[in-house]
Scaffold this active site. Structure first.
Site, PDB file in Angstrom:
ATOM      1  N   LYS A 197      -0.556  -2.107   0.204  1.00  7.78           N
ATOM      2  CA  LYS A 197      -1.214  -0.913   0.784  1.00  7.78           C
ATOM      3  C   LYS A 197      -2.394  -1.321   1.648  1.00  7.78           C
ATOM      4  O   LYS A 197      -3.095  -2.269   1.335  1.00  7.78           O
ATOM      5  CB  LYS A 197      -1.706  -0.030  -0.376  1.00  7.78           C
ATOM      6  CG  LYS A 197      -2.712   1.051  -0.014  1.00  7.78           C
ATOM      7  CD  LYS A 197      -3.196   1.809  -1.248  1.00  7.78           C
ATOM      8  CE  LYS A 197      -4.673   1.642  -1.487  1.00  7.78           C
ATOM      9  NZ  LYS A 197      -5.186   2.442  -2.624  1.00  7.78           N
ATOM     10  N   ALA A 231      -4.493  11.608  -3.574  1.00  8.64           N
ATOM     11  CA  ALA A 231      -3.050  11.343  -3.743  1.00  8.64           C
ATOM     12  C   ALA A 231      -2.421  10.619  -2.550  1.00  8.64           C
ATOM     13  O   ALA A 231      -1.199  10.474  -2.488  1.00  8.64           O
ATOM     14  CB  ALA A 231      -2.264  12.615  -4.075  1.00  8.64           C
TER      15      ALA A 231
HETATM   16  C1  R5P Z   1      -7.696   2.409  -5.515  1.00  7.04           C
HETATM   17  O1  R5P Z   1      -8.021   1.226  -5.535  1.00  7.04           O
HETATM   18  C2  R5P Z   1      -7.445   3.188  -6.768  1.00  7.04           C
HETATM   19  O2  R5P Z   1      -6.859   2.399  -7.758  1.00  7.04           O
HETATM   20  C3  R5P Z   1      -6.573   4.391  -6.486  1.00  7.04           C
HETATM   21  O3  R5P Z   1      -5.339   3.943  -5.971  1.00  7.04           O
HETATM   22  C4  R5P Z   1      -7.236   5.282  -5.458  1.00  7.04           C
HETATM   23  O4  R5P Z   1      -8.535   5.583  -5.849  1.00  7.04           O
HETATM   24  C5  R5P Z   1      -6.467   6.566  -5.307  1.00  7.04           C
HETATM   25  O5  R5P Z   1      -7.074   7.315  -4.302  1.00  7.04           O
HETATM   26  P1  R5P Z   1      -6.229   8.348  -3.461  1.00  7.04           P
HETATM   27  O6  R5P Z   1      -5.488   9.186  -4.444  1.00  7.04           O
HETATM   28  O7  R5P Z   1      -7.278   9.129  -2.688  1.00  7.04           O
HETATM   29  O8  R5P Z   1      -5.329   7.558  -2.572  1.00  7.04           O
END
Ligand code: R5P
Length: 323
Positions: A197, A231
């Site tokens: 990602k 999300a």
């Molecule tokens: C990122 O390093 C965290 O582990 C989560 O993946 C992140 O905080 C999720 O954020 P969002 O839902 O805004 O993509």
């Protein structure tokens, strides 16, 4: 003169998540103490314990739900009151620790706000901290006292196992979750895959899922994460997994922060099911058909019981709470 002193557990809760506080108290078989919390006209908070806490083992429960700053400050005020009322030991129970993603300077001239939050709890008078699935477990080092790091892993694993998914694969949605996803896959006996990602610079709520490593074609993928905030992460990963031939994609995470536009994104996403726990309150308007909310009340109650009884917290989790 000789005194045989008895230990006394007192549990108080801030106002951020009364349902979870009540459930924990019920598991422990104790009454929640009366903290007489109120807010003045100018928005300052006040607390006054309705009973003596002198010599007691006091647990002050507050998850750092929105408004995060108010939740943190209310907990600090309660800790300060307990300290000044001669509690023997004060434990800050923070199922979701606010600011935990700000755990390092990612670029120049930034704060390390997770350190500031633990400093606030410490200066207020917390002797120890209990929290669930920290964004990074090394945050425990920001506090110079015992920190019981719990994990929702047993709750999520029980749920996933009971669903009897077809040919399942555990998927880490980014590099930060690989170790956790590996631990889940070992427990469940599933294969492991992960997504590479990227967040475009200057766009913190946007996510690009670039590549999948692992065999997902024709299989049920379960993305595991610590936080679902907007999300973006799990939806981008789900889309890429479907593109790579997954038959179905689920997601499971500990903390359902669900900031806008999370609910819309999830409802319209390719995800078949999303499971989160109740470390944070989820308002009725944020609930939707494919969302499953699992409770961590039993785990937190067991940890409070162990802290009070001076027994092992790690044993509750078979050591899985230190990833
Ligand atoms: C990122 O390093 C965290 O582990 C989560 O993946 C992140 O905080 C999720 O954020 P969002 O839902 O805004 O993509």
């Amino acid at each position: 003169m000789e005194l045989v002193s008895k230990k006394r557990l007192e549990l108080y809760a801030g106002r951020s998540h009364p349902e979870l506080a009540r459930d924990i108290a019920a598991h422990l078989g104790v009454q929640l103490g009366n903290a007489n919390l109120r807010r003045f006209a100018d928005s300052e908070d006040h607390c006054q314990f309705g009973e003596s806490v002198r010599g007691a083992d006091v647990f002050i429960f507050q998850t750092h739900a929105r408004p995060v700053n108010d939740s943190i400050m209310e907990q600090c005020i309660m800790i300060d009151a307990a300290k000044r009322a001669s509690a023997r030991r004060i434990t800050a129970v923070c199922p979701y620790l606010g600011y935990s993603r700000q755990d390092r300077k990612a670029s120049g001239r930034e704060p390390i706000s997770a350190k500031l939050v633990t400093d606030l709890l410490s200066v207020a008078g917390a002797d120890r901290i209990v929290s669930v699935d920290l964004h990074a477990s090394q945050i425990q080092g920001f506090f110079d006292g015992p920190w019981d790091h719990l994990t929702a892993m047993p709750v999520l694993i029980d749920y996933l196992r009971s669903e009897r998914l077809h040919d399942p694969v555990m998927v880490a949605p980014d590099a930060g979750r690989i170790k956790v996803a590996e631990r889940f896959s070992q427990h469940l006996g599933w294969d492991l895959a992960f997504v590479y990602k990227r967040r475009p610079k200057g766009a913190p709520t946007q996510v690009e899922a670039v590549e999948v490593i692992g065999n997902v074609s024709g299989r049920t993928c379960v993305i595991i994460d610590d936080i679902v905030n907007t999300a973006g992460t799990i939806c981008a990963a789900a889309d890429l997994l479907m593109e790579r031939g997954a038959s179905e994609v689920w997601a499971a995470a500990t903390h359902g922060v669900l900031s806008d536009p999370a609910v819309d994104r999830l409802k319209n996403s390719s995800l078949a099911r999303v499971a989160v726990t109740d470390t944070l309150p989820i308002a009725p308007e944020k609930r939707f058909d494919k969302l499953e909310v699992l409770t961590v009340s039993g785990i937190i109650a067991a940890a409070i019981d162990a802290v009070f009884a001076d027994t092992s917290v790690s044993e509750i989790f078979g050591g899985d709470n230190q990833v």
